[in-house]
Design a protein around this motif. Structure first.
Motif, short mmCIF file in Angstrom:
data_model
loop_
_atom_site.label_atom_id
_atom_site.label_comp_id
_atom_site.label_asym_id
_atom_site.label_seq_id
_atom_site.Cartn_x
_atom_site.Cartn_y
_atom_site.Cartn_z
N ALA A 206 1.67 -20.39 40.50
CA ALA A 206 2.61 -19.57 39.73
C ALA A 206 3.35 -20.46 38.73
CB ALA A 206 3.61 -18.88 40.66
N PRO A 207 3.49 -20.01 37.49
CA PRO A 207 4.19 -20.82 36.47
C PRO A 207 5.71 -20.72 36.63
CG PRO A 207 3.44 -18.77 35.50
CD PRO A 207 2.94 -18.78 36.92
N VAL A 208 6.17 -21.12 37.78
CA VAL A 208 7.58 -21.02 38.16
C VAL A 208 8.31 -22.29 37.77
CG1 VAL A 208 9.13 -20.88 40.16
CG2 VAL A 208 7.11 -19.41 40.02
N GLU A 209 9.52 -22.13 37.26
CA GLU A 209 10.37 -23.26 36.92
C GLU A 209 11.60 -23.24 37.81
OE1 GLU A 209 11.30 -23.14 32.61
OE2 GLU A 209 9.89 -21.46 32.64
N ARG A 210 12.05 -24.42 38.20
CA ARG A 210 13.31 -24.55 38.95
C ARG A 210 14.45 -24.69 37.95
NH1 ARG A 210 11.78 -27.04 44.25
NH2 ARG A 210 9.61 -27.59 44.02
N GLY A 211 15.64 -24.30 38.39
CA GLY A 211 16.81 -24.47 37.54
C GLY A 211 18.08 -24.32 38.36
N MET A 212 19.19 -24.38 37.67
CA MET A 212 20.50 -24.18 38.28
C MET A 212 21.28 -23.22 37.39
SD MET A 212 20.78 -26.06 41.08
CE MET A 212 22.51 -26.33 41.40
N MET A 213 22.06 -22.36 38.02
CA MET A 213 22.95 -21.48 37.29
C MET A 213 24.23 -21.33 38.10
SD MET A 213 22.39 -17.65 35.78
CE MET A 213 21.27 -18.23 34.53
N MET A 214 25.33 -21.67 37.49
CA MET A 214 26.63 -21.57 38.13
C MET A 214 26.65 -22.27 39.48
SD MET A 214 27.63 -17.74 36.91
CE MET A 214 29.39 -17.91 37.20
N GLY A 215 26.02 -23.44 39.55
CA GLY A 215 26.01 -24.25 40.76
C GLY A 215 25.05 -23.80 41.83
N ARG A 216 24.19 -22.84 41.49
CA ARG A 216 23.24 -22.32 42.47
C ARG A 216 21.81 -22.59 42.01
NH1 ARG A 216 27.54 -18.85 41.87
NH2 ARG A 216 28.47 -18.05 43.77
N PRO A 217 20.92 -22.94 42.95
CA PRO A 217 19.52 -23.12 42.57
C PRO A 217 18.89 -21.77 42.23
CG PRO A 217 19.88 -23.81 44.86
CD PRO A 217 21.16 -23.27 44.34
#
Length: 113
Positions: A25-36
């Motif tokens: 799956a072309p999934v990317e990790r990231g963070m938003m407002m301190g949450r994964p």
């Protein structure tokens, strides 16, 4: 322990991301407002908050209803403010066995949009 999640929840979320990515799956990790978070094509489809993963599934879809039927699931309210996201369902850590199938449904939902 993180600000919003236990170490166990963070580890399980990372394992979910690894499984999705290893599965192609072309999934990317990231963070938003301190949450994964997890993204597909730059669009967030999963977020870990308060030891539950919220998945976007689209209100009134069969996938949304199926996710809400999982024991302990509820509408996703990442800030615990009482203003839940109607298109999102949160599945708790103790039902992380259901995260992969729900992530697949969220990916399909994002891909249709």
């Amino acid at each position: 322990m993180g600000r919003f999640n236990s170490d166990e929840a963070v580890s399980e979320f990372a394992r979910l991301a690894d499984e999705l990515i290893d599965g192609g799956a072309p999934v990317e990790r990231g963070m938003m407002m301190g949450r994964p978070i997890l993204k597909l094509g730059g669009r967030m489809f999963a977020a870990l908050s308060h030891d539950a993963v919220g998945f976007t599934l689209g209100a009134s879809t069969p996938e949304h209803a199926a996710a809400l039927a999982i024991e302990g699931a509820d509408l996703f309210d990442p800030g615990l403010s009482g203003r839940a996201f109607k298109d999102w369902v949160a599945i708790p850590l103790d039902r992380s066995d259901r995260w992969p199938e729900t992530a697949a449904a969220a990916i399909a939902h994002i891909a249709r949009r």
